[in-house]
Design an enzyme around this catalytic site. Structure first.
Site, PDB file in Angstrom:
ATOM      1  N   GLU A 121       0.806  -1.001   0.099  1.00 40.38           N
ATOM      2  CA  GLU A 121       0.142  -0.029  -0.026  1.00 40.38           C
ATOM      3  C   GLU A 121       0.829   1.471  -0.040  1.00 40.38           C
ATOM      4  O   GLU A 121       0.439   2.164  -0.655  1.00 40.38           O
ATOM      5  CB  GLU A 121      -0.817  -0.068   1.304  1.00 40.38           C
ATOM      6  N   ASP A 122       1.933   1.207   0.811  1.00 40.20           N
ATOM      7  CA  ASP A 122       2.762   2.495   1.022  1.00 40.20           C
ATOM      8  C   ASP A 122       3.759   2.522   0.028  1.00 40.20           C
ATOM      9  O   ASP A 122       4.080   3.535  -0.321  1.00 40.20           O
ATOM     10  CB  ASP A 122       3.350   2.540   2.421  1.00 40.20           C
TER      11      ASP A 122
END
Length: 759
Positions: A121-122
């Protein structure tokens, strides 16, 4: 895996200097920011993995420890330079999540997923890379924990709902997903203090509405209680602080009472030869607050702030200890619950009893075995290291599996993510009632569940074909609300089909999704035709030809997430989309496309006001005549667009319609009756008559002579011996036919008055 704080600080500083242009990526946690390598080095001591290493060494093998170490190093490398709002290096968060999972003794794959849960996600790490490095199971867990940030959604609510659906479906396939997610949410809630007040409230509300019920449903009571109190503290900080001070003050005042009860119970149990651990426990602040709010009590009126737990060696010892307690203190009537004989949905087992303690104070006791205590505190996580063939664990595992399977069933029958989340939230409602099949099988349902919910819980086909039931061997309607201990038998008919009206009283998510699925699929043609009419009318109102160009139709479908125009029409027909909003969106698309020739709105209709939709009464289930006012041709009518129910037709004079129109005016459209309807319509009349022999027969005969059919007749039970009120449901052609019938009945000797009955 044992990395010292100094080594970590040096690694952070060196890697930050070596990668000064490393992209920041996206952060699901809005408290995360980027900072300098110096700040990372100063705070690196927070990110020590020594505690995690010690916890894992207790139950993982050396080869598993090696794999976890590789996951940690990869996560550390991906998150280097990333700083939380608190100033801690971001890697401290995955480590903390892994520590919580280690407390539950989750396996190496789950611990690796906890350490890696934010890298996709990051930092845009691809699933394929995780599969290559750590294997498919770990990559699948991480994928289930990652939000759908790459997809554009029409609203924040839609994005949130779709992310929840993704996570819950991943959980249904592998329960470790939600265990890691709950650990993630717990640590985020513990460190929520650095957020803005608005974000605190949003995250706390989300936690209270979704994650707290899931933790409760899985039996993770420690996490459930802590998440509840943390969410409460951020949703209502002033109430939390006030109540916290009151509890601290009461703690000192009640110390003597608690001590006296502890001593008495320990001595009594020991004298009876019962080996037991006895300790007091304080109720959570949110538990106290909820009791004050629900029962409208002040804090001083909440007497059972403290409870006591007794943990014994054996199953039989629970009941022996119960008898001993009841001999020591008097039990309060109606305050005993046996969750050992009938466990809760999440596998919880204990005896609960409330006794009148010293000074007349009510005191709650929970009695359980060591095994029951372990399940009560850790729920499904308590059994993680055990095999499925362990007979003592089969029941809980079957319950959990059945619930997770129901999520997949609901998903298959649900139209969109918001609807899916709505059904799941309903099923997460914590209170339950326990009823029995005719063969004495126990079925647990949410409180407020009906006979129809029971039918759908047994099997979707039984729910679809249900027509009535027997509750405790007596006939009962499908909407009958069930109570603890009811014995329920469903009566079915192969020709029976779900009705849109069922959605008004079913309680469970499975029943709702099954009924909506049936209405969508079986009545698809009717809904599509109605939706096409509604959209054509709405487009005409804004001077657009209903026959859309292919390029415009493709663009509309792409932006509305519909697969075809037929699906779009069906959504409009069942009330999921508003025809007026779709028409305005089409006009906006045309205005932004130079190739579209778009005439200006007519000067006599600048707002695009719609002509009434013509109703024939033969549209099928896509158009329902409201049972509250029973409109008939000749009445002025208005239509309410209900989600998954199409149009519900009301009389303009209906009081219920007036109230609901004021709340949601955008969901109401003007209607008009068509001509040559060729069918009859129900309506209700009240007839006030003298209480004399033969009057009912004369009225019924006159209704028949007036070419109307009686479908129901009743009589009000009152104390007036001179007059009686008769109620008829009759079938007439239209308002003129009804007026002629009422004139004829009014002439009958003994009839004082006749009038049409409305809600």
């Amino acid at each position: 895996m044992n990395v010292t704080p100094a080594e970590l600080a040096l690694s952070v500083a060196q890697n930050s200097r070596a990668n000064p242009d490393r992209p920041a990526g996206k952060n699901p946690d809005p408290s995360v920011t980027r900072d300098t390598a110096d700040t990372a080095a100063q705070n690196a001591c927070v990110a020590s993995v020594t505690l995690l290493n010690n916890k894992l060494a207790e139950y993982l093998t050396p080869s598993e420890m090696k794999k976890v170490k590789e996951a940690y190093r990869f996560s550390d490398e991906m998150h280097l330079g990333q700083i939380r709002k608190s100033g801690e290096p971001y890697i401290s968060h995955p480590i903390a999540v892994a520590e919580i999972c280690a407390d539950w003794k989750l396996d190496a794959q789950a611990i690796m997923a906890a350490l890696l849960h934010d890298v996709m996600e990051d930092q845009d790490v691809k699933k394929e890379e995780l599969i290559e490095r750590f294997g498919a199971p770990v990559a699948t867990l991480v994928d289930g924990l990652s939000k759908l940030d790459k997809i554009e959604f029409q609203s924040q609510i839609e994005a949130q709902a779709e992310n929840f659906r993704k996570m819950l479906l991943a959980m249904a396939r592998d329960v470790r997903v939600i265990l890691v997610k709950l650990a993630d949410r717990l640590h985020n809630m513990r460190t929520l203090g650095f957020m803005s007040p608005e974000k605190k409230r949003r995250i706390a509300r989300e936690t209270m509405e979704v994650y707290v019920p899931i933790a409760h449903r899985l039996g993770l009571n420690n996490i459930y209680r802590e998440l509840q109190d943390l969410a409460f503290s951020h949703l209502y900080p002033l109430r939390y602080r006030t109540l916290s001070k009151a509890v601290k003050a009461a703690r000192g005042n009640r110390r003597e009472v608690v001590s006296k009860i502890l001593d008495s119970v320990k001595n009594t149990l020991a004298a009876g030869g019962i080996r037991a651990e006895v300790y007091g426990r304080e109720k959570t602040l949110f538990g106290i607050y909820r009791k004050m709010r629900n029962k409208h009590l002040s804090f001083s009126q909440v007497l059972d702030v403290y409870g006591f737990r007794i943990v014994v060696d054996s199953f039989a010892g629970c009941y022996v200890a119960l008898g001993t307690l009841h001999a020591l203190f008097k039990p309060m009537p109606g305050k005993f619950k046996d969750y050992i004989a009938i466990p809760k949905l999440n596998g919880y087992q204990s005896l609960h009893t409330t006794l009148i303690g010293p000074y007349g104070t009510p005191v709650e006791f929970q009695i359980r075995t060591q095994e029951m205590h372990r399940v009560a505190e850790a729920g499904v996580a308590a059994h993680w290291l055990y095999k499925n063939d362990d007979a003592s664990l089969t029941d809980l595992q079957q319950r959990t599996h059945a619930w997770l399977q129901s999520l997949l069933d609901i998903q298959q029958q649900t139209g969109d993510s918001a609807e899916f989340l709505e059904h799941v939230k309903v099923d997460l409602f914590p209170d339950s009632v326990y009823v029995f099949t005719p063969k004495s099988k126990i079925i647990a349902l949410p409180r407020g569940a009906t006979v129809l919910d029971f039918a759908y819980t047994i099997h979707t086909d039984i729910g679809d074909q249900a027509i009535a039931a027997r509750v405790n061997h007596e006939h009962a309607a499908l909407r009958t609300e069930l109570r603890n201990g009811d014995i329920v038998e469903i009566v079915t008919a192969p020709s029976s089909r779900p009705s849109p009206n069922w959605l008004t009283f079913v309680r469970t998510g499975k029943a709702r999704s099954a009924i909506r699925h049936h209405l969508r699929t079986i009545n698809l043609t009717e809904s599509t035709e109605l939706g096409k009419r509604l959209l054509a009318q709405a487009l005409s109102a804004v001077d657009i030809d209903p026959l859309l160009p292919d390029a415009l139709a493709e663009r509309l479908l792409r932006e509305s997430s519909a697969k075809s125009l037929e699906e779009l029409y069906a959504d409009i027909g069942v009330g999921k989309r508003m025809a007026t909003l779709v028409a305005r969106h089409i006009r906006t698309l045309m205005e932004s496309d130079p190739s579209c020739a778009l005439p200006p709105l007519a000067t006599d209709n600048p707002q695009g006001k719609l002509d009434p939709v013509v109703i024939t009464g033969n549209e099928g289930t896509a158009v329902q005549l409201s049972p509250c006012c029973l409109p008939i041709p000749g009445d002025d009518i208005i239509g309410q667009l209900k989600r998954d129910q199409g149009i519900t037709v009301h009389s303009m004079e209906c009081e219920l319609a007036k109230r609901q129109h004021a709340k949601e005016p955008e969901r109401w459209i003007d209607l008009a009756w068509g001509t040559g309807l060729g069918r009859r319509f129900d309506c209700r009349v009240k007839v006030l008559v003298n209480n004399e022999k033969g009057v009912l027969a004369r009225v019924a005969a006159e209704i028949g002579e007036s070419d109307a059919n009686i479908t129901h007749v009743g009589m009000d039970d009152d104390r007036d011996h001179l007059m009686k009120q008769l109620r008829f449901t009759i079938q007439v052609e239209d308002r003129v036919h009804l007026a002629r019938l009422m004139r004829n009945v009014r002439r009958i000797p003994g009839v004082a008055r006749i009038l049409r009955e409305r809600a």
